[in-house]
Each structure stands twice: as structure tokens, then as C-alpha cells.
Design an enzyme around this catalytic site. Structure first.
Site, PDB file in Angstrom:
ATOM      1  N   ASP A 147       6.775   0.120  -7.199  1.00 28.79           N
ATOM      2  CA  ASP A 147       6.043  -0.272  -6.214  1.00 28.79           C
ATOM      3  C   ASP A 147       6.445  -1.309  -5.471  1.00 28.79           C
ATOM      4  O   ASP A 147       7.281  -2.071  -5.862  1.00 28.79           O
ATOM      5  CB  ASP A 147       4.595  -0.359  -6.935  1.00 28.79           C
ATOM      6  CG  ASP A 147       3.444  -0.042  -6.049  1.00 28.79           C
ATOM      7  OD1 ASP A 147       3.752   0.266  -4.799  1.00 28.79           O
ATOM      8  OD2 ASP A 147       2.325   0.370  -6.526  1.00 28.79           O
ATOM      9  N   GLU A 180       7.224   2.446  -1.331  1.00 30.92           N
ATOM     10  CA  GLU A 180       6.745   1.209  -0.516  1.00 30.92           C
ATOM     11  C   GLU A 180       5.760   1.583   0.770  1.00 30.92           C
ATOM     12  O   GLU A 180       5.889   1.120   1.709  1.00 30.92           O
ATOM     13  CB  GLU A 180       8.012   0.590   0.107  1.00 30.92           C
ATOM     14  CG  GLU A 180       9.155   1.124   0.613  1.00 30.92           C
ATOM     15  CD  GLU A 180       8.830   1.669   1.890  1.00 30.92           C
ATOM     16  OE1 GLU A 180       8.276   2.752   1.993  1.00 30.92           O
ATOM     17  OE2 GLU A 180       9.132   0.932   2.938  1.00 30.92           O
ATOM     18  N   TRP A 181       5.387   2.791   0.600  1.00 34.77           N
ATOM     19  CA  TRP A 181       4.316   3.226   1.422  1.00 34.77           C
ATOM     20  C   TRP A 181       4.710   3.603   2.912  1.00 34.77           C
ATOM     21  O   TRP A 181       4.193   3.873   3.884  1.00 34.77           O
ATOM     22  CB  TRP A 181       2.967   2.371   1.685  1.00 34.77           C
ATOM     23  CG  TRP A 181       2.744   1.609   0.220  1.00 34.77           C
ATOM     24  CD1 TRP A 181       2.215   2.179  -0.927  1.00 34.77           C
ATOM     25  CD2 TRP A 181       2.622   0.313  -0.164  1.00 34.77           C
ATOM     26  NE1 TRP A 181       2.161   1.564  -1.781  1.00 34.77           N
ATOM     27  CE2 TRP A 181       2.460   0.197  -1.410  1.00 34.77           C
ATOM     28  CE3 TRP A 181       2.928  -0.837   0.583  1.00 34.77           C
ATOM     29  CZ2 TRP A 181       2.303  -1.077  -2.180  1.00 34.77           C
ATOM     30  CZ3 TRP A 181       2.967  -1.986   0.001  1.00 34.77           C
ATOM     31  CH2 TRP A 181       2.654  -2.044  -1.324  1.00 34.77           C
ATOM     32  N   GLY A 182       6.191   3.702   2.979  1.00 34.94           N
ATOM     33  CA  GLY A 182       6.585   4.343   4.364  1.00 34.94           C
ATOM     34  C   GLY A 182       6.760   3.026   5.187  1.00 34.94           C
ATOM     35  O   GLY A 182       7.182   3.311   6.266  1.00 34.94           O
ATOM     36  N   ASP A 202      -2.016   4.727   0.316  1.00 30.43           N
ATOM     37  CA  ASP A 202      -2.415   5.611  -0.876  1.00 30.43           C
ATOM     38  C   ASP A 202      -3.525   6.492  -0.413  1.00 30.43           C
ATOM     39  O   ASP A 202      -4.356   6.589   0.638  1.00 30.43           O
ATOM     40  CB  ASP A 202      -3.438   4.625  -1.812  1.00 30.43           C
ATOM     41  CG  ASP A 202      -2.415   3.807  -2.625  1.00 30.43           C
ATOM     42  OD1 ASP A 202      -1.231   3.641  -2.423  1.00 30.43           O
ATOM     43  OD2 ASP A 202      -2.768   3.196  -3.710  1.00 30.43           O
TER      44      ASP A 202
HETATM   45  C1  GLA Z   1      -0.198   1.064  -5.121  1.00 31.67           C
HETATM   46  C2  GLA Z   1       0.489   2.255  -5.152  1.00 31.67           C
HETATM   47  C3  GLA Z   1      -0.450   3.405  -5.987  1.00 31.67           C
HETATM   48  C4  GLA Z   1      -0.733   2.785  -7.431  1.00 31.67           C
HETATM   49  C5  GLA Z   1      -1.215   1.491  -7.351  1.00 31.67           C
HETATM   50  C6  GLA Z   1      -1.288   0.644  -8.729  1.00 31.67           C
HETATM   51  O1  GLA Z   1      -1.361   0.890  -4.441  1.00 31.67           O
HETATM   52  O2  GLA Z   1       0.618   2.922  -3.787  1.00 31.67           O
HETATM   53  O3  GLA Z   1       0.006   4.795  -5.984  1.00 31.67           O
HETATM   54  O4  GLA Z   1       0.580   3.092  -7.974  1.00 31.67           O
HETATM   55  O5  GLA Z   1      -0.476   0.611  -6.639  1.00 31.67           O
HETATM   56  O6  GLA Z   1      -1.463  -0.632  -8.925  1.00 31.67           O
END
Ligand code: GLA
Length: 399
Positions: A147, A180-182, A202
Site C-alpha cells: 500500500d 498506490e490507487w493509480g 478504494d
Molecule cells: C487502503 C487500500 C485498501 C486497504 C486499506 C487498509 O485504503 O487501498 O484496499 O488495503 O488501505 O488499511
């Protein structure tokens, strides 16, 4: 002599710089992850019971193999810096848990973070990358989700490269899931670093909308689907776009769950279930284990499908498959039932990016309805259907 020096140079490059473990995800990884349903409520009983349920529910037989523990498994680092699981939640330790999961023919995944702390505030891997990778390898871990919280000042590619090399040096093949969410377009730089990379923030268990938290939002299925255009060319065997773990079975309607699952398969997304496998009902199970729909996701060409048409307010997605087959998914994003009337001969499907073209006025294709599990004729006939709100008709065409 020259050759010797060359091969020595080559070898030293491998040792010094490391590399990604190739070939661990030739089709999108399939499994389960604790986060979407359980958040921080993870312990070894849940993981063992989930692994059991993965076998008894038919999930394993359908292809799901990774049992992934997300955030909050952590205890503290010891005086030498080695990380340990929370002794109350995981009293038998990770090695014993991995042994159990392996004894069922499944694989165990774990979670860490490139920063100083994980998103839920547990110890991150920053500064301990090689030590953590070695620990995971010793435990028998098979998959690492990594993450990006609490990483102020770090270079994204550099941080993921360090963990990639650490995993390689640890000597155990571990799928590396970049999360890293893109934010920094990982599809452009992570092909030789990870096996999959998150493309968005998310997911939330809603079909259309957002859940707002203090400083961030999580997104509905429709939002995630539409958030990233033009990244399909970056996905393929061993390097996948990851639109996040699934919310099937977490409270949406059956139509929405079916559409969510179908669209993830059309995108060649990793299929990581996010529900409670121990208690899931028949309808959820039937969606998650539909082998013909899964075969679209797992097709060996590994092509991320695309929206090829909008017709009568329906979105039409297409995904070229091996042996000249084609998956077509008619999706109703509307709140009303919509009427589909599709004259194949008037609508050739062209995937210019991957050079696949389907001219239905020249070639007649047989049609299989993948949710009805029925052969429904050929592309000579106009396809007529009523598609309920947030539902799909998903087909496989073959010559
Ligand atoms: C981030 C990630 C999620 C999850 C949480 C856990 O938000 O994007 O998928 O792993 O952390 O804290």
C-alpha cells in the site's frame, strides 16, 4: 574472454538490481481478501475458516487460490527490527497459518505499506524492505499487497522497485500487488515491477455513488468502471490493471453483483472476492463461481476489454478471446429496465488497439448466454432482450 566478461556483467546485473518474479500471474490472480468485509477484524480463525470455505463452497474449484490478509495483522517489530504478527489475533504465528492454507492447496497473501505506517497505522515496511521480504518468504507467503499510505517524500516507482528487489532477493516467488490507487499512473512504469496495480481509490459496496470519509472517498462500481479510460493497452499476462477487490455479496442487489462481476471479467481484472465466504448465500456463490464467465476473465490472450458501443442507453463491452471467440456484455447503467434490440450485421465490433475485427455480415457466430448457460442461436438473428436496471446480458461468440 569477451563473452565471459559479458555474462559476468549480465549476472551481476541480476544480482545487484534484482527483478520481478516472472510468470506468477499469466492470468489475472483469483482469490479473497479480508479488507472489504472485515476491515481490521482479522485473526487466524477467520483466515482458516475462510480457507476451508474456499474449498467447500466450490470457489477453489472455480479457480480462486489466494487467501489474502489485508491490513491489521501486525504486531510490533522486535529489537532487531523483525516484524511479528499480533500475538493475540495470530497466536499460532504466520508460518503455521501458511502451512494450513497450503495444506488445502491454496496460497496465503499478506499486506504491507511502502511508508512508515500502513493505512490503519500499523508498522510499514519503509527501511525494513529486505528484512520484511525475507520474513514473508520464511513464513511461506505467496502474495504481497503493498500500500501507499504515509509515504510523504518517497518516490513511487523507487519505493516499489525497492520492494520488488527485496522480494526477489528473498528467493520465494511472491505475487507483487501494487496499491498506490493509480496516483502516479503505475500502468506506465510498473510492468516490470508488479504483477498487478490498483487503478483507482478504494471501492465501496455501492453500485452508483461515493462514500465520503474525512480526507478521501471510496467509489461505487460504476464510478470505478468509468474512472480510467485508455489504460487497457497496458494490461496483459503478468501485469494487470486492478480496479480493486470485489464487493459481490456485500449488500448490492443480485443484478448489481452480477453486473459488477461481469464487468470485472470483461476488464480482465484480478478476481479477489471481498465478502464473507463462510456465510455467503447460494446466489452470491453462483455469481462468483460461474465458470463460463470466469473463463472470459482468465482467457489466455489477457486482453482488457473495452466499451465498443452505446445503443439505446445500453453500454456494450467487448473482449477478444482466444481461438477467435469474442465476449460481449450488454450493460444497463440506468435506473429503468431497457430494451435491447441488437442487429449484429449492422454493428461490426472492431478492436483497433489489439487488431481484432468481427464483421457479422460476413461471418456468422454462434452465441452462448453465459448467465443463462444456454446456446441462443447465432448472429444472423436480431438479439432482443429486456435488461433490468444495473444488470447485464453477457455472451460468448464463437465461429
Ligand atoms: C487502503 C487500500 C485498501 C486497504 C486499506 C487498509 O485504503 O487501498 O484496499 O488495503 O488501505 O488499511
Amino acid at each position: 574472454m569477451k563473452n565471459k566478461i559479458l555474462s559476468l556483467l549480465l549476472l551481476s546485473t541480476v544480482f545487484v538490481f534484482g527483478q520481478k518474479y516472472e510468470g506468477l500471474a499469466l492470468t489475472p490472480p483469483m482469490g479473497w481478501n479480508s479488507w472489504n468485509h472485515f476491515g481490521c477484524n482479522v485473526d487466524e480463525a477467520l483466515i482458516r475458516e475462510t480457507a476451508d470455505a474456499m474449498v467447500s463452497s466450490g470457489m477453489k474449484a472455480a479457480g480462486y487460490i489466494y487467501v489474502n490478509i489485508d491490513d491489521c495483522w501486525h504486531g510490533n517489530r522486535d529489537s532487531l527490527g523483525f516484524i511479528h504478527p499480533d500475538p493475540e489475533r495470530f497466536p499460532s504465528g504466520m508460518k503455521a497459518l501458511a502451512d494450513y492454507v497450503h495444506s488445502l492447496g491454496l496460497k496465503l497473501g499478506i499486506y504491507s505499506d511502502a511508508g512508515w505506517k500502513t493505512c490503519a497505522g500499523h508498522p510499514g515496511s519503509r527501511g525494513y524492505e529486505y528484512q520484511d521480504a525475507q520474513t514473508y518468504a520464511e513464513w511461506g507467503i505467496d502474495y504481497l499487497k503493498y500500500d501507499w499510505c504515509n509515504t510523504e517524500g518517497l518516490n513511487t516507482r523507487g519505493a516499489y522497485l525497492t520492494m520488488r528487489d527485496a522480494l526477489y532477493a528473498a528467493g520465494r516467488p511472491i505475487v507483487f500487488s501494487i496499491c498506490e490507487w493509480g496516483s502516479s499512473n503505475p500502468w506506465k512504469w510498473a510492468g516490470d515491477i508488479g504483477h498487478l496495480w490498483r487503478t483507482t481509490g478504494d471501492i465501496a459496496p455501492i453500485f452508483d455513488g461515493a462514500e465520503h470519509h474525512d480526507t478521501w472517498a471510496s467509489w461505487g462500481v460504476l464510478q470505478i468502471l468509468n474512472m480510467r479510460k485508455d489504460i487497457r493497452q497496458y494490461a496483459g499476462p503478468d501485469h494487470w490493471n486492478d480496479p480493486d477487490m470485489m464487493e459481490v455479496g456485500n449488500g448490492m442487489t443480485d443484478s448489481e453483483d452480477r453486473a459488477h462481476f461481469s464487468l470485472w471479467c470483461m476488464m480482465a481484472a484480478p478476481l479477489i472476492a471481498g465478502n464473507d465466504l463462510r456465510t455467503m448465500g447460494e446466489k452470491t456463490r453462483n455469481i462468483l463461481t460461474n465458470k463460463e464467465v470466469i473463463a472470459v476473465d482468465q482467457d489466455s490472450l489477457g486482453i482488457h476489454g473495452f466499451k465498443c458501443l452505446e445503443i439505446n442507453d445500453l453500454d456494450v463491452y467487448a473482449k477478444p478471446l482466444k481461438d477467435g471467440d469474442l465476449a460481449v456484455c450488454f450493460f444497463n447503467p440506468d435506473l429503468e429496465t431497457l430494451n435491447l434490440q441488437f442487429d449484429w450485421e449492422k454493428h461490426p465490433i472492431k478492436d483497433d488497439r489489439f487488431h481484432f475485427h468481427y464483421f457479422f455480415d460476413q461471418t456468422e457466430y454462434k452465441i452462448r448466454d453465459l448467465w443463462a448457460k444456454q446456446d441462443i442461436g447465432t448472429t444472423r438473428r436480431v438479439l432482443k432482450r429486456k435488461i433490468p436496471s444495473h444488470d447485464v446480458v453477457m455472451l460468448r461468440l464463437s465461429e
